[in-house]
Design an enzyme around this catalytic site. Sequence first.
Site, PDB file in Angstrom:
ATOM      1  CB  CYS A 106      -0.904  -0.006   1.228  1.00  0.00           C
ATOM      2  SG  CYS A 106      -1.999   1.440   1.335  1.00  0.00           S
ATOM      3  CB  CYS A 113      -5.109  13.209   2.168  1.00  0.00           C
ATOM      4  SG  CYS A 113      -6.446  12.882   0.999  1.00  0.00           S
ATOM      5  CB  SER A 196      -8.275   4.030  -3.716  1.00  0.00           C
ATOM      6  OG  SER A 196      -9.448   4.383  -3.010  1.00  0.00           O
ATOM      7  CB  SER A 219     -13.449   6.225  -1.293  1.00  0.00           C
ATOM      8  OG  SER A 219     -12.175   5.631  -1.211  1.00  0.00           O
ATOM      9  CG  LEU A 220     -20.533   4.429  -2.423  1.00  0.00           C
ATOM     10  CD1 LEU A 220     -20.786   5.500  -3.472  1.00  0.00           C
ATOM     11  CD2 LEU A 220     -21.227   3.115  -2.812  1.00  0.00           C
ATOM     12  CG  ASN A 295      -9.262  -0.040  10.094  1.00  0.00           C
ATOM     13  OD1 ASN A 295      -9.577  -1.094  10.623  1.00  0.00           O
ATOM     14  ND2 ASN A 295      -9.038   0.065   8.794  1.00  0.00           N
TER      15      ASN A 295
END
Length: 354
Positions: A106, A113, A196, A219-220, A295
């Site tokens: 990953c 971000c 993604s 990413s919904l 998470n």
Amino acid sequence: MTEQASPRTAPLMGMELSDMEAAIEGRYPKFRAKQIFDALYAKRQLDLKEASALPAALRKEFPTGALTEHSRFDSEDGTVRYLLSLEDGKTVESVFMPERGRDTLCISSQVGCPVDCKFCLTALMGLERNLTAGEIVGQVLHIAAKHHLDPHDRQMNIVMMGQGEPLMNLDAVLKATRLLVDPAGIGMTEKRITVSTSGLIPKIEELGQSPIRPKLAISLNASTEEQRVELMPITKKWHLKDLIAVCQAYPLRSWETLTFEYVLLRGVNDSDADARRVRKLVANIKCKVNLIALNPGPGIPFETPDPERVLSFQEIVRAGVPCFIRKPRGLDIYAACGQLKQMTEHSGLYSIHE
């Protein structure tokens, strides 16, 4: 041609073969570019001192731009989170997840971000800057060197789901992808690379037109426009109905399936009614749905749903489309999805790396 040295130049990491040819033009024979490309990407010689076939002057002149390891954190489940240092002193995170028969890396596309999803620790950082193609590929090469990975020997997957919104850095992401799949270099396949996005509609359309590109994951995370605006403010600009429309029109390759990711938040977006709406939203798209129970992390104002609620949600969705529950990896070292915030360990506790 006489080989001549010159002042230090741009890092080699992130250069395609044509870039390398241009960088050495007039100073070294053209065949040296192929030797550099082979040494760096195929042989993973991240320090050109190891590339004995190259002249000493060239090895000294061209920095590789390889990333350096600031910190490493090992999880009880075998996951490893790396905090890697960039040339300007900033750091970025990458995660190695070994599994039976395959390995998954990953990697990040930005430092921080800008999207501000309300359930994600990375969002609390804000955006510091984009990564270069070399810094994206450099994460892969660092982990591959550390764990002796070779996509020709064992299945290796790359997911651009670390820090950042990859489609806000699309040029670098696409260049990195070309380098990753070049058969003369790292030699991966597009089928093993996934990017993604939170749903940047024009960039999704642009990605679909690229001849070499990763698979696409969306990413919904919500079943209604109102819900998604609360959880993912980007929806104020890119609306849910328009996102679904662009996914329906996306030019999938014959072997390709879209992935929808859905982070389940207790009492927020995890009801049976939400599941039915999700099933209806994606019903006419060749896709699968990955469910991710939240998470947790400090500063995140949501809770993880009970396992029974997750299973109930899955049962409803998969009555219409394939639906899977993603098992969290590296929770104990803040390496799981949505947890990447440059955490470093001090006396058994984790704090933000500045």
